[in-house]
Structures are given as structure tokens and as C-alpha cells.
Enzyme design. Sequence first.
Site, PDB file in Angstrom:
ATOM      1  CB  SER A   1      22.135  -0.262   7.797  1.00 35.52           C
ATOM      2  OG  SER A   1      22.775   0.979   7.579  1.00 35.52           O
ATOM      3  CD  GLU A   2      21.921   0.700   3.390  1.00 34.51           C
ATOM      4  OE1 GLU A   2      20.778   0.407   3.034  1.00 34.51           O
ATOM      5  OE2 GLU A   2      22.177   1.612   4.192  1.00 34.51           O
ATOM      6  CB  THR A   3      29.377  -2.342   3.309  1.00 33.21           C
ATOM      7  OG1 THR A   3      29.322  -2.581   4.717  1.00 33.21           O
ATOM      8  CG2 THR A   3      30.827  -2.238   2.885  1.00 33.21           C
TER       9      THR A   3
END
Length: 300
Positions: free
Chosen positions: A45-47
Amino acid sequence: MARSYLLYDVFTTERLAGNPLAVVLDSQGLDTAAMQAIAREFNLSETVFVLPPENPKHRNRIRIFTPDYEMPFAGHPTVGSAIALAELGGEAAGIFVLEENIGPVRCAVGTHDGAIFAEFDLAKLPERLELAADPEMIGAALGLAPHELGFENHRVAFWSAGVPYVTIPVAGLEAAAKVRLDNQAWSELAPRKSEWAFASPYVYCRETVHHDSAFHVRMIVPGNPSYEDPATGSAAAAFAGAIMHFDGPTDGISQLWIEQGLEMGRPSRIRLEVNVDGGKLASARIGGHAIKVAEGRLFV
């Protein structure tokens, strides 16, 4: 060039629970297109990409990407990055600032219930936005009947503390479990958070699975395909506005635990702290645990 990366599960003390996060260290030399491509490769979902700070008094600058676009701010990347950087520095506790696109974010790392814990001050307090869509149509886009919407004085609303969410109160756990997002219907009525993305629905109820939780929530990211997020700190930040508006907490500091991710088998716990002064929200903080799951080298 090989770059180190870490994988953390955030808003949990258990591996393979909470919200997974990739933290790419040594990110100097990567441009926006490269960061976006790497985030798409991780497909989480996020990096987060860790960079030297612009202000030498701050710990680091971080940039946060979904597989499709860059975020101005996000909760689980902030908590996860704060804990990762503290552990890399061998710090059991500390206070420092992370630079995000939304601005400087003050973070504190320590221990809670015997495990490492981080919290951060909201860089922007929640504000209520105009919602033109009919609440019953919003409910219908989630598979909910009118009688399943709302509880007490809570009603559908639109809030943002940097990232906007449609906050949708439902009658209880049974209604929350029914939620299924109709992407086509949502795209026809939901407000946009950017030119390429719609604001996400944030479904919540007072009934909870765990006795010490104040709210049970679900957050669905619209798109083709849509997906559920196991823990959403930026939504909890926006949700503080709904809590202030509908619950009217008394002056002082209140700590509320929010449970999320149970329906998808990735249980998460987010701590929302609100500081009320003169009947108004003076400040708020989001906190949680995180645990390292993996580490490796990225050959980019």
C-alpha cells in the site's frame, strides 16, 4: 547500486499482521520516476524512501509512494519509518522530526506494553470538507441499507488532515462486515482527493471486537481493483475531526484505540490521542507499534 531495504509490519506487535511497509534506505540519486517504479515493484500500500533532511536539525526526509502515486503524508509509513530509523540508530527512545511533503512531522519513539512504539503529531489538524453526495447513496455504494447507516448522532461526513476520507458510521459489527465497495457507483458520487483518485470510504462503528477498543473501522481504497487497507493512520487523523464534531470530548487529553484489519486477517491497533482545549482540538497524535519482518538489498 545496491540499496538496503527493510520490511516492517506496522500497527501491530505480531509479524504477518498489521499493515506491511517497505522502507528503502540510501535513496539518494533516485528520482521521482524511479521511486514510483520501485513502489510498484514492492506493490504494498505504501513504500517509504529515506533521504537526508533538508534541515540539518531534522532526522530525515521521507517520501511516501503507493504503487500509483506519491502521498503528501501517511500514518503507517510515518510510524514504521520512525521505528525503523530509531532501531537502526540503536535508540530505545527519542524525539525527532521527519520531513514529509505535508511538512515537518514530530515523532516520538519509546516503549509501550514492552514493545517499541512510535507516535507523531498531526502536521495538519482535521477539517470538515463539503460533501455533496447523498448519504444513502454512499451507503448503497457500500452495500448498506439506510437503516444500517449512522449511530447515536454520528452521520456520514467528509474530513481531511492532509488526506481526505468519507467517514461513514454504521450500526455495528454486522453492518461493518457487510461492506462491499461498488467501484462504479462510488466513482459516480464520491469526492476526489486528486485528479486521479477518489476519496476512500472509512467505515466505523462503536461496537468492537476487543474490549479496550473505542472504535472498529474498515477502509477500502477504490480502484480497479479496489482493496482493503489493514491499518490507516491518515484516516485515523481525519477521523479525529468526526470524533470532535460528534462526540465532543471534554477538555484534556483522551487516548482512543482503534481496531482495524480484522475482517481481512491482519489485525491492527492504532492509538489516537486528542488534546482538547476550550472545547476545540488543540493537537492530536497517531501512535502504534511496528515489527521488522525482513531486510534485503535492492539492485536498482
